[in-house]
Design an enzyme around this catalytic site. Structure first.
Site, PDB file in Angstrom:
ATOM      1  N   HIS A 263      -2.384   6.655   3.998  1.00  0.00           N
ATOM      2  CA  HIS A 263      -0.958   6.700   4.337  1.00  0.00           C
ATOM      3  C   HIS A 263      -0.353   8.027   3.860  1.00  0.00           C
ATOM      4  O   HIS A 263      -0.610   8.462   2.731  1.00  0.00           O
ATOM      5  CB  HIS A 263      -0.198   5.573   3.629  1.00  0.00           C
ATOM      6  CG  HIS A 263      -0.494   4.194   4.155  1.00  0.00           C
ATOM      7  ND1 HIS A 263      -1.244   3.936   5.277  1.00  0.00           N
ATOM      8  CD2 HIS A 263      -0.087   2.975   3.692  1.00  0.00           C
ATOM      9  CE1 HIS A 263      -1.301   2.623   5.485  1.00  0.00           C
ATOM     10  NE2 HIS A 263      -0.620   2.022   4.538  1.00  0.00           N
TER      11      HIS A 263
ATOM     12  N   CYS B  71       0.809  -1.244   0.000  1.00  0.00           N
ATOM     13  CA  CYS B  71       0.000   0.000   0.000  1.00  0.00           C
ATOM     14  C   CYS B  71       0.833   1.281   0.000  1.00  0.00           C
ATOM     15  O   CYS B  71       0.460   2.259  -0.646  1.00  0.00           O
ATOM     16  CB  CYS B  71      -0.972  -0.019   1.173  1.00  0.00           C
ATOM     17  SG  CYS B  71      -0.262  -0.636   2.696  1.00  0.00           S
TER      18      CYS B  71
HETATM   19  P1  NAP Z   1      -7.174  -9.271   7.379  1.00  0.00           P
HETATM   20  O1  NAP Z   1      -8.117  -8.189   7.703  1.00  0.00           O
HETATM   21  O2  NAP Z   1      -6.414  -9.910   8.492  1.00  0.00           O
HETATM   22  O3  NAP Z   1      -7.970 -10.422   6.546  1.00  0.00           O
HETATM   23  C1  NAP Z   1      -7.373 -11.673   6.232  1.00  0.00           C
HETATM   24  C2  NAP Z   1      -8.325 -12.557   5.448  1.00  0.00           C
HETATM   25  O4  NAP Z   1      -7.669 -13.831   5.224  1.00  0.00           O
HETATM   26  C3  NAP Z   1      -9.649 -12.889   6.183  1.00  0.00           C
HETATM   27  O5  NAP Z   1     -10.693 -12.949   5.247  1.00  0.00           O
HETATM   28  C4  NAP Z   1      -9.393 -14.280   6.771  1.00  0.00           C
HETATM   29  O6  NAP Z   1     -10.575 -15.052   6.928  1.00  0.00           O
HETATM   30  C5  NAP Z   1      -8.544 -14.879   5.659  1.00  0.00           C
HETATM   31  N1  NAP Z   1      -7.780 -16.027   6.156  1.00  0.00           N
HETATM   32  C6  NAP Z   1      -6.971 -16.093   7.238  1.00  0.00           C
HETATM   33  N2  NAP Z   1      -6.462 -17.347   7.389  1.00  0.00           N
HETATM   34  C7  NAP Z   1      -6.989 -18.093   6.389  1.00  0.00           C
HETATM   35  C8  NAP Z   1      -6.881 -19.464   6.003  1.00  0.00           C
HETATM   36  N3  NAP Z   1      -6.102 -20.334   6.694  1.00  0.00           N
HETATM   37  N4  NAP Z   1      -7.554 -19.896   4.908  1.00  0.00           N
HETATM   38  C9  NAP Z   1      -8.338 -19.039   4.209  1.00  0.00           C
HETATM   39  N5  NAP Z   1      -8.507 -17.717   4.526  1.00  0.00           N
HETATM   40  C10 NAP Z   1      -7.836 -17.255   5.604  1.00  0.00           C
HETATM   41  O7  NAP Z   1      -6.052  -8.759   6.352  1.00  0.00           O
HETATM   42  P2  NAP Z   1      -6.126  -7.537   5.278  1.00  0.00           P
HETATM   43  O8  NAP Z   1      -5.602  -6.287   5.855  1.00  0.00           O
HETATM   44  O9  NAP Z   1      -7.476  -7.560   4.648  1.00  0.00           O
HETATM   45  O10 NAP Z   1      -5.017  -7.991   4.232  1.00  0.00           O
HETATM   46  C11 NAP Z   1      -5.255  -9.020   3.283  1.00  0.00           C
HETATM   47  C12 NAP Z   1      -4.025  -9.135   2.386  1.00  0.00           C
HETATM   48  O11 NAP Z   1      -3.832  -7.904   1.683  1.00  0.00           O
HETATM   49  C13 NAP Z   1      -2.735  -9.394   3.191  1.00  0.00           C
HETATM   50  O12 NAP Z   1      -1.915 -10.260   2.465  1.00  0.00           O
HETATM   51  C14 NAP Z   1      -2.133  -7.993   3.317  1.00  0.00           C
HETATM   52  O13 NAP Z   1      -0.754  -8.022   3.505  1.00  0.00           O
HETATM   53  C15 NAP Z   1      -2.523  -7.374   1.969  1.00  0.00           C
HETATM   54  N6  NAP Z   1      -2.623  -5.906   1.940  1.00  0.00           N
HETATM   55  C16 NAP Z   1      -3.322  -5.234   2.889  1.00  0.00           C
HETATM   56  C17 NAP Z   1      -3.432  -3.835   2.792  1.00  0.00           C
HETATM   57  C18 NAP Z   1      -4.196  -3.016   3.796  1.00  0.00           C
HETATM   58  O14 NAP Z   1      -4.170  -1.757   3.677  1.00  0.00           O
HETATM   59  N7  NAP Z   1      -4.925  -3.612   4.758  1.00  0.00           N
HETATM   60  C19 NAP Z   1      -2.835  -3.163   1.742  1.00  0.00           C
HETATM   61  C20 NAP Z   1      -2.148  -3.893   0.783  1.00  0.00           C
HETATM   62  C21 NAP Z   1      -2.054  -5.256   0.894  1.00  0.00           C
HETATM   63  P3  NAP Z   1     -11.312 -15.209   8.372  1.00  0.00           P
HETATM   64  O15 NAP Z   1     -12.062 -13.916   8.614  1.00  0.00           O
HETATM   65  O16 NAP Z   1     -12.241 -16.360   8.156  1.00  0.00           O
HETATM   66  O17 NAP Z   1     -10.245 -15.451   9.389  1.00  0.00           O
END
Ligand code: NAP
Length: 347
Positions: A238, A145
């Site tokens: 950010h 991001c």
């Molecule tokens: P998050 O809120 O922690 O969400 C994670 C997701 O992954 C949830 O839907 C969770 O499902 C699922 N998950 C976890 N363990 C799993 C498993 N064993 N099998 C299948 N699904 C599983 O994270 P986020 O911030 O949305 O980020 C998601 C991705 O985008 C990450 O790789 C992060 O690094 C990337 N990212 C995030 C941002 C940001 O600004 N937040 C920006 C760029 C990139 P449950 O709810 O069922 O646990």
């Protein structure tokens, strides 16, 4: 035109929910399936997700049953917002089974055969998909991001003047850490001067994105980058304070003109999520600010301000961009639109 069915992996998380919010009335794509962890699988989405968006949960998604993230989805186009601890294995399984995966996770960003795309910056790198050995599927990734905001601001400068070095200090929003990332006790009234792996990403990813593709390989750009990353108590958006040294120092007017006149393939192709202007410079010294500017261009425009001389580098300036829109969900949707427009999705 009939809408194209898409599936979302990690649909219950912070980025997954933003994907749902942004795709709910999309002109080309329709959310047909959602997947998440075993804890959520089998439940109605409305029960599995703790909805944190400002808009209401869309009814048609609320009534979908969450699936396990196994490659038995009917939709062949998959947006992945999976936690990085599981994204690598799951995305690979999907690509091997013929799915076209557009990922927010970090796992494949440095695979030499996987494009790392910002549609306005390196649209031509999508041709790297042809080097992947899957029959019909592929993996394409969205950068980190804070990389996205920074590189959008750097691209017109690199093209017109050539960049030698960058020093960047970030002030990053809490939503960047995902739902389980930080407690309010960690971050309220506080600045956390460490985000695991973030400085490495910000120092390396721009070099791949600004690199050139020839003979099926990316030749990384030769820019020196030093990054310091901090988490601050802001919900979304950010901010990055940048110092820049050029190969040949341009005038202040030329730098501002380069930003304000910058358009690229997504604008020329009028892709549905493309902002009219990807980068906008603000002259008032109190800009940019996350609360005021993160939603510019529907969250897809980078706000820049405070360009001034630097006693060590040539200039310094500040940028603000929306981390879960341009920096994640909106970025992957724009990649999918670019892929469809160039015939890589359903063509
Ligand atoms: P998050 O809120 O922690 O969400 C994670 C997701 O992954 C949830 O839907 C969770 O499902 C699922 N998950 C976890 N363990 C799993 C498993 N064993 N099998 C299948 N699904 C599983 O994270 P986020 O911030 O949305 O980020 C998601 C991705 O985008 C990450 O790789 C992060 O690094 C990337 N990212 C995030 C941002 C940001 O600004 N937040 C920006 C760029 C990139 P449950 O709810 O069922 O646990």
């Amino acid at each position: 035109m009939d809408k194209i069915n898409v599936g979302i992996l990690g649909a219950t998380g912070s980025v997954g929910q933003k994907l749902i919010e942004l795709l709910q009335d999309h002109a080309w794509f329709k959310i047909a399936e959602v997947g998440a962890s075993e804890t959520s699988a089998g439940k109605l989405y409305s029960y599995a997700a703790t909805w944190a968006m400002n808009s209401a949960m869309p009814d048609d998604v609320a009534n979908l049953t969450v699936k396990k993230c196994a490659p038995d989805f009917d939709s062949k186009i998959i947006f992945s917002a999976l936690d990085a601890s599981v994204a690598g294995e799951i995305e690979l399984e999907f690509a091997k089974a013929g799915y076209k995966v557009i990922s927010n996770a970090r796992n494949f960003r440095f695979d030499p055969k996987v494009p790392l795309i910002i549609p306005e910056v390196n649209p031509g790198h999508i041709n790297l998909i042809r080097e992947q050995n899957f029959e019909d599927g592929f993996i394409i990734t969205n950068p980190n991001c804070s990389t996205i905001g920074l590189v959008l601001a750097l691209k017109p400068l690199e093209d017109q003047f050539g960049i030698e070095s960058i020093n960047v200090t970030t002030l990053q929003a809490i939503s960047g850490a995902g739902f389980s990332g930080l407690t309010s006790l960690d971050v309220m009234d506080n600045v956390i001067p460490y985000i695991k792996g973030e400085e490495e990403k910000l120092e390396r990813e721009p070099l791949k994105i600004l690199g050139s593709l020839a003979d099926g390989k990316i030749d990384f750009a030769g820019i020196n980058i030093s990054a310091q990353c901090n988490r601050i108590s802001i919900t979304d958006g950010h901010t990055e304070c940048v110092q820049i040294k050029f190969r040949e120092k341009p005038s202040r007017e030329d730098v501002i003109h380069a930003w304000n006149s910058f358009i690229a393939d997504p604008q020329e192709m009028m892709l549905p999520s493309a902002p009219r202007r990807p980068v906008v410079y603000f002259d008032d010294p109190y800009s940019p600010q996350p609360r005021k500017h993160r939603d510019l261009g529907g969250g897809m425009t980078v706000a820049v301000g405070r360009l001034r001389d630097c006693p060590i580098f040539d200039y310094k300036f500040t940028i603000t961009s929306h981390n879960t829109v341009r920096g994640a969900a909106g970025g992957t949707i724009l990649i999918a639109e670019l892929l469809e427009a160039k015939g890589f999705l359903t063509g």
